[in-house]
Design a protein around this motif. Structure first.
Motif, PDB file in Angstrom:
ATOM      1  N   LEU A  35     -90.244  15.586  35.617  1.00  0.00           N
ATOM      2  CA  LEU A  35     -89.446  16.815  35.605  1.00  0.00           C
ATOM      3  C   LEU A  35     -89.787  17.702  34.404  1.00  0.00           C
ATOM      4  N   SER A  36     -90.409  17.101  33.395  1.00  0.00           N
ATOM      5  CA  SER A  36     -90.812  17.901  32.219  1.00  0.00           C
ATOM      6  C   SER A  36     -91.851  18.952  32.606  1.00  0.00           C
ATOM      7  N   LYS A  37     -92.583  18.697  33.704  1.00  0.00           N
ATOM      8  CA  LYS A  37     -93.658  19.621  34.093  1.00  0.00           C
ATOM      9  C   LYS A  37     -93.123  20.862  34.800  1.00  0.00           C
ATOM     10  N   TYR A  95     -66.848  17.993  26.068  1.00  0.00           N
ATOM     11  CA  TYR A  95     -68.279  17.939  25.778  1.00  0.00           C
ATOM     12  C   TYR A  95     -68.919  17.749  27.159  1.00  0.00           C
ATOM     13  N   ILE A  96     -69.810  18.657  27.548  1.00  0.00           N
ATOM     14  CA  ILE A  96     -70.323  18.678  28.924  1.00  0.00           C
ATOM     15  C   ILE A  96     -71.832  18.402  28.942  1.00  0.00           C
ATOM     16  N   CYS A  97     -72.239  17.498  29.803  1.00  0.00           N
ATOM     17  CA  CYS A  97     -73.677  17.223  29.942  1.00  0.00           C
ATOM     18  C   CYS A  97     -73.952  16.726  31.366  1.00  0.00           C
ATOM     19  N   ASN A  98     -75.172  16.313  31.625  1.00  0.00           N
ATOM     20  CA  ASN A  98     -75.561  15.805  32.945  1.00  0.00           C
ATOM     21  C   ASN A  98     -76.231  14.441  32.810  1.00  0.00           C
ATOM     22  N   THR A  99     -76.355  13.740  33.939  1.00  0.00           N
ATOM     23  CA  THR A  99     -77.031  12.435  33.894  1.00  0.00           C
ATOM     24  C   THR A  99     -78.503  12.600  33.509  1.00  0.00           C
ATOM     25  N   ILE A 100     -79.136  13.676  33.971  1.00  0.00           N
ATOM     26  CA  ILE A 100     -80.511  13.969  33.532  1.00  0.00           C
ATOM     27  C   ILE A 100     -80.545  15.388  32.970  1.00  0.00           C
ATOM     28  N   LYS A 101     -81.490  15.642  32.103  1.00  0.00           N
ATOM     29  CA  LYS A 101     -81.459  16.877  31.310  1.00  0.00           C
ATOM     30  C   LYS A 101     -82.420  17.957  31.818  1.00  0.00           C
ATOM     31  N   CYS A 102     -83.234  17.642  32.829  1.00  0.00           N
ATOM     32  CA  CYS A 102     -84.171  18.639  33.373  1.00  0.00           C
ATOM     33  C   CYS A 102     -83.920  18.808  34.871  1.00  0.00           C
ATOM     34  N   ARG A 103     -84.151  20.015  35.357  1.00  0.00           N
ATOM     35  CA  ARG A 103     -83.848  20.341  36.757  1.00  0.00           C
ATOM     36  C   ARG A 103     -84.823  19.685  37.730  1.00  0.00           C
ATOM     37  N   PRO A 104     -84.315  18.970  38.727  1.00  0.00           N
ATOM     38  CA  PRO A 104     -85.207  18.498  39.796  1.00  0.00           C
ATOM     39  C   PRO A 104     -85.578  19.684  40.701  1.00  0.00           C
ATOM     40  N   PRO A 105     -86.838  19.770  41.159  1.00  0.00           N
ATOM     41  CA  PRO A 105     -87.247  20.880  42.031  1.00  0.00           C
ATOM     42  C   PRO A 105     -86.336  20.996  43.257  1.00  0.00           C
TER      43      PRO A 105
END
Ligand code: SF4
Length: 207
Positions: A35-37, A95-105
């Motif tokens: 997902l970093s790409k 405090y708000i966050c997500n399970t993963i930090k990058c967007r899946p396509p």
């Protein structure tokens, strides 16, 4: 990341903020999964590091990827409306966050591999923020912590025994509520209001 974990026991607000910023800086450089790409931004968190409630969603969407802030799109705006109506303050109480930090396509559901790759950041956030309450927002966030099969409609609204010292509740994801407009008794929006009432009561007990 070991040096971060040793600092986690230092519990002053200043150290907490510094340690979270260090974790965020590492996360911003992360290339641990594919997902970093495709990401524009790493979406680390919003709200207060001193909040008693941590809200964990699924993954960033297009608006979040563009802005670097979780829950800012249509679903996030609906969440804000529900929080305001319940008398909760997104910036102060959460405090708000997500399970993963990058967007899946195409906003697909994150894979287990992606969730595992990103887990150290989420667990780091929990360790540093030390929330009293965790809200698992939607099925993807909930099944990060619950191994057995479940339907979100069956487990939402119940206090779950996952951590010894943190009260955990699963709630509907606001994107589900965007597709369900009814406010009738028993409808998803009605249940969300009810859940936020019991979360507010729990927060009062903790004060
Ligand atoms: S989703 Fe998580 S593990 Fe994957 S690149 Fe982004 S920060 Fe790293």
């Amino acid at each position: 990341m070991n040096h971060l974990l040793t600092k986690i026991s230092c519990d002053t607000d200043e150290i907490k903020l510094k340690t979270l910023n260090e974790l965020k800086n590492i996360c911003n450089q992360c290339k641990a999964c594919e997902l970093s790409k495709t990401r524009t931004s790493v979406v680390f968190s919003d709200g207060s590091p001193n909040a008693k409630i941590m809200l964990i969603g699924e993954a960033p969407g297009a608006d979040e990827d563009a802005s670097g802030v979780p829950f800012v799109g249509r679903a996030g705006q609906l969440l804000n409306t529900f929080l305001e109506e319940a008398g909760l303050d997104r910036k102060k109480d959460f405090y708000i966050c997500n399970t993963i930090k990058c967007r899946p396509p195409q906003n697909r559901v994150p894979t287990n591999e992606e969730k595992l790759s990103c887990q150290a950041y989420l667990m780091g956030q929990i360790s540093i923020v030390k929330p009293k309450i965790i809200l698992l927002c939607g099925a993807t966030a909930a099944n990060t912590f619950i191994e057995q099969e479940f339907k979100i409609s069956q487990i939402r609204g119940k206090w779950l025994n996952i951590f010894d010292d943190i009260d955990v509740m699963a709630i509907f994801h606001p994107s589900y509520l965007l597709r369900n407009h009814s406010l009738e008794q028993g409808s998803p929006r009605w249940l969300m209001k009810k859940d936020l009432e019991s979360i507010k009561n729990k927060l009062k007990e903790l004060e």
